[in-house]
Design an enzyme around this catalytic site. Structure first.
Site, PDB file in Angstrom:
ATOM      1  N   TYR A 127      67.516  57.847  18.514  1.00  0.00           N
ATOM      2  CA  TYR A 127      66.882  56.613  18.057  1.00  0.00           C
ATOM      3  C   TYR A 127      66.113  56.905  16.769  1.00  0.00           C
ATOM      4  O   TYR A 127      65.596  58.011  16.575  1.00  0.00           O
ATOM      5  CB  TYR A 127      65.933  56.070  19.126  1.00  0.00           C
ATOM      6  CG  TYR A 127      66.632  55.645  20.400  1.00  0.00           C
ATOM      7  CD1 TYR A 127      67.572  54.624  20.394  1.00  0.00           C
ATOM      8  CD2 TYR A 127      66.344  56.262  21.623  1.00  0.00           C
ATOM      9  CE1 TYR A 127      68.214  54.221  21.564  1.00  0.00           C
ATOM     10  CE2 TYR A 127      66.972  55.876  22.798  1.00  0.00           C
ATOM     11  CZ  TYR A 127      67.906  54.856  22.760  1.00  0.00           C
ATOM     12  OH  TYR A 127      68.542  54.464  23.910  1.00  0.00           O
ATOM     13  N   HIS A 128      66.016  55.887  15.911  1.00  0.00           N
ATOM     14  CA  HIS A 128      65.385  56.090  14.613  1.00  0.00           C
ATOM     15  C   HIS A 128      64.398  54.966  14.301  1.00  0.00           C
ATOM     16  O   HIS A 128      64.655  53.800  14.617  1.00  0.00           O
ATOM     17  CB  HIS A 128      66.444  56.119  13.510  1.00  0.00           C
ATOM     18  CG  HIS A 128      67.351  57.298  13.588  1.00  0.00           C
ATOM     19  ND1 HIS A 128      67.093  58.486  12.932  1.00  0.00           N
ATOM     20  CD2 HIS A 128      68.517  57.495  14.265  1.00  0.00           C
ATOM     21  CE1 HIS A 128      68.064  59.350  13.196  1.00  0.00           C
ATOM     22  NE2 HIS A 128      68.935  58.781  14.005  1.00  0.00           N
ATOM     23  N   HIS A 194      64.763  41.657  20.301  1.00  0.00           N
ATOM     24  CA  HIS A 194      63.669  42.055  21.185  1.00  0.00           C
ATOM     25  C   HIS A 194      63.401  43.531  20.897  1.00  0.00           C
ATOM     26  O   HIS A 194      64.264  44.382  21.128  1.00  0.00           O
ATOM     27  CB  HIS A 194      64.022  41.831  22.647  1.00  0.00           C
ATOM     28  CG  HIS A 194      64.142  40.385  23.010  1.00  0.00           C
ATOM     29  ND1 HIS A 194      65.058  39.916  23.917  1.00  0.00           N
ATOM     30  CD2 HIS A 194      63.457  39.307  22.563  1.00  0.00           C
ATOM     31  CE1 HIS A 194      64.931  38.598  24.027  1.00  0.00           C
ATOM     32  NE2 HIS A 194      63.970  38.209  23.214  1.00  0.00           N
ATOM     33  N   GLU A 197      64.237  46.969  22.850  1.00  0.00           N
ATOM     34  CA  GLU A 197      65.613  47.219  23.277  1.00  0.00           C
ATOM     35  C   GLU A 197      66.310  48.135  22.271  1.00  0.00           C
ATOM     36  O   GLU A 197      67.237  47.745  21.566  1.00  0.00           O
ATOM     37  CB  GLU A 197      66.328  45.880  23.463  1.00  0.00           C
ATOM     38  CG  GLU A 197      65.661  45.017  24.524  1.00  0.00           C
ATOM     39  CD  GLU A 197      66.135  43.566  24.553  1.00  0.00           C
ATOM     40  OE1 GLU A 197      67.087  43.235  23.810  1.00  0.00           O
ATOM     41  OE2 GLU A 197      65.558  42.762  25.312  1.00  0.00           O
ATOM     42  N   ARG A 252      57.888  43.376  22.986  1.00  0.00           N
ATOM     43  CA  ARG A 252      59.127  42.573  22.951  1.00  0.00           C
ATOM     44  C   ARG A 252      59.180  41.590  21.790  1.00  0.00           C
ATOM     45  O   ARG A 252      60.232  41.413  21.172  1.00  0.00           O
ATOM     46  CB  ARG A 252      59.236  41.805  24.274  1.00  0.00           C
ATOM     47  CG  ARG A 252      60.284  40.695  24.313  1.00  0.00           C
ATOM     48  CD  ARG A 252      60.158  39.918  25.618  1.00  0.00           C
ATOM     49  NE  ARG A 252      60.915  38.690  25.655  1.00  0.00           N
ATOM     50  CZ  ARG A 252      62.114  38.557  26.198  1.00  0.00           C
ATOM     51  NH1 ARG A 252      62.728  39.601  26.717  1.00  0.00           N
ATOM     52  NH2 ARG A 252      62.725  37.389  26.217  1.00  0.00           N
ATOM     53  N   HIS A 322      71.593  42.934  22.960  1.00  0.00           N
ATOM     54  CA  HIS A 322      70.358  43.140  23.727  1.00  0.00           C
ATOM     55  C   HIS A 322      70.539  44.330  24.666  1.00  0.00           C
ATOM     56  O   HIS A 322      71.597  44.936  24.745  1.00  0.00           O
ATOM     57  CB  HIS A 322      70.055  41.911  24.599  1.00  0.00           C
ATOM     58  CG  HIS A 322      69.725  40.670  23.864  1.00  0.00           C
ATOM     59  ND1 HIS A 322      68.434  40.261  23.622  1.00  0.00           N
ATOM     60  CD2 HIS A 322      70.519  39.724  23.319  1.00  0.00           C
ATOM     61  CE1 HIS A 322      68.441  39.121  22.967  1.00  0.00           C
ATOM     62  NE2 HIS A 322      69.700  38.767  22.772  1.00  0.00           N
ATOM     63  N   GLU A 397      74.337  42.008  26.652  1.00  0.00           N
ATOM     64  CA  GLU A 397      73.331  42.901  27.216  1.00  0.00           C
ATOM     65  C   GLU A 397      73.976  44.255  27.455  1.00  0.00           C
ATOM     66  O   GLU A 397      74.867  44.394  28.305  1.00  0.00           O
ATOM     67  CB  GLU A 397      72.787  42.343  28.534  1.00  0.00           C
ATOM     68  CG  GLU A 397      72.071  41.007  28.413  1.00  0.00           C
ATOM     69  CD  GLU A 397      70.631  41.134  27.954  1.00  0.00           C
ATOM     70  OE1 GLU A 397      70.167  42.288  27.787  1.00  0.00           O
ATOM     71  OE2 GLU A 397      69.979  40.099  27.781  1.00  0.00           O
TER      72      GLU A 397
END
Length: 440
Positions: A127-128, A194, A197, A252, A322, A397
């Site tokens: 993740y960045h 959101h 996520e 969120r 999402h 999702e």
């Protein structure tokens, strides 16, 4: 008798918050509630409206019979929530005993785990933060100048750039019979509406890189890059996303001021000007599904909507990515009534889900938003279909189904990207057949 409120069970606790500190989730737990009666649904729905007062957060927006409801609880509320659930005969399982330790552990892994997929100095299995994602966009433009350009949607509430990546080749679009097509159609994918996520920006990034790096090498990818233009917005809610990296991992909403000085932001997926703030949205600024003071009150949704409208004559496919639950959904969200083109849309979902599942066996459910999950008005997919006539509009999702929820480990980024790419390529084939080969 079902208890419908926390009166007598909770005492409001006043405590000071250091606004500069990263929010601690130490000893917070995640529970999965098993709802079996209409009375329990009503009781939990009433509770949900004021849950934030007791440091309780409903990770699941849907409260229905026989549908698991995931709820995080602060340590001071655990005993009282247990008593409330016992009084109402609601069984539950503890999914995470300490959300804080999960967050801290993932931070350490992020810092010290070596990457297994690095290209152009960017780790695709991590993740960045936002600045690295925007730098990645610039790198893609530099690395693939004949295919990639950047675009700016606008500026956020906190004056951050909302930046995307466009992928387009200069090849003439052809039908299968060799007949040239005058106007190339376009696709829009976005993630991070959101902010908590994180898998949705990461999946968008992986898919975009796959299209660019495999163009001219993989026949299927080359074909679809030639057939469509792609507008990819990795992070929609840029202020909220930065906030999840700097202040609160589970934030969120957006970060705008509201009428309540204690509460910030609106749900950017309840803020669109299509059946705005009807069922499935809240007018309480402290609620996670707060719809905003008016439709398009949030500058981010207003500017993305304007950009899509400006390109509405070419965009034929929209996805708002999402997490979590593994659903592939089409309009409507605001009502359980199906639109006239539902079968056309849902058949596309079925094609995507089948191809996605063939990669690792991941199971997705498909159908309309309101019937698969819950009624939710003012959503992006409803607006893109209802206002801009983008027939193939979806809300997806991603992984998982609740073991990790919003805290999906980084080792699932690549698998998520691989299977979602497979689903998308199958869906693009389906869309191509209807957009370029048939009238619909």
């Amino acid at each position: 008798m079902v208890v419908l409120s926390f009166v007598g069970l909770f005492l409001l606790v006043a405590f000071g918050i250091d606004v500069n500190a990263y929010k601690s989730y130490s000893q917070h737990q995640l529970w999965r509630l098993n709802v079996t009666t209409d009375e329990q649904v009503k009781g939990l729905t009433d509770l949900r409206r004021k849950a934030y007062e007791f440091n309780i957060n409903f990770w699941s927006e849907d409260i229905r019979i026989n549908i698991p409801v995931d709820v995080s609880i602060g340590p001071k509320s655990i005993r009282d929530l247990h008593e409330y659930l016992s009084l109402n005969k609601i069984n539950y399982d503890v999914i995470m005993k300490d959300i804080g330790s999960m967050i801290d552990g993932q931070k350490l892994l992020h810092q010290f785990r070596p990457s297994n997929l690095i290209a152009n100095d960017f780790a695709y299995d991590k993740y960045h933060p936002l600045d690295e994602i925007h730098s990645w966009i610039d790198t893609m433009v530099q690395t693939y100048p004949s295919l990639a350009t950047s675009f700016i949607v606008g500026q956020s509430y906190e004056n951050r750039t909302i930046k995307g990546l466009k992928i387009s080749s200069n090849k003439q679009v052809m039908k299968r019979d060799g007949t040239p097509i005058n106007k190339k159609k376009a696709v829009w994918w976005d993630g991070g509406i959101h902010s908590r996520e994180w898998i949705s920006p990461a999946t968008n990034i992986y898919i975009a890189y796959s299209l660019l790096s495999n163009y001219g090498k993989d026949a299927t990818i080359t074909h679809f890059v030639d057939q469509f233009d792609y507008y990819i917005l990795p992070v929609f809610n840029v202020d909220g996303y930065v906030y999840t990296w700097t202040k609160d991992r589970l934030w969120r909403k957006t970060r705008s001021k509201t009428s309540n000085p204690r509460c910030f932001g609106a749900d950017p997926n309840r803020n669109w000007d299509y059946h705005w703030c009807e069922a499935g949205a809240s007018r309480d600024p402290c609620d996670e599904t707060y719809c905003g003071s008016k439709a398009f009150s949030e500058v981010e949704t207003a500017q993305v909507a304007q950009f899509i409208s400006d390109h509405g004559d070419t965009i034929v496919h929209y996805i708002n990515f999402h997490s979590y639950s593994q659903y592939w959904m089409s309009p409507w969200g605001y009502t359980t009534t199906k639109p006239a083109q539902f079968k056309l849309q849902d058949d596309g979902s079925a094609v995507a889900v089948q191809a996605l599942g063939a990669v690792f066996g991941t199971k997705y459910v498909h159908g309309s938003i309101a019937t698969v999950v819950y009624v939710s008005s003012g959503s992006s997919a409803d607006w893109t279909y209802g206002k801009v006539n983008i027939t193939f509009s979806y809300g997806v999702e991603l992984r998982d189904t609740g073991k990790y929820g919003f805290l999906l480990p980084e080792d699932q980024i690549i698998p998520s990207g691989q299977e979602t790419l497979a689903g998308e390529l199958a869906l693009l084939r389906y869309i191509e057949e209807h957009v370029y080969e048939k009238d619909f």
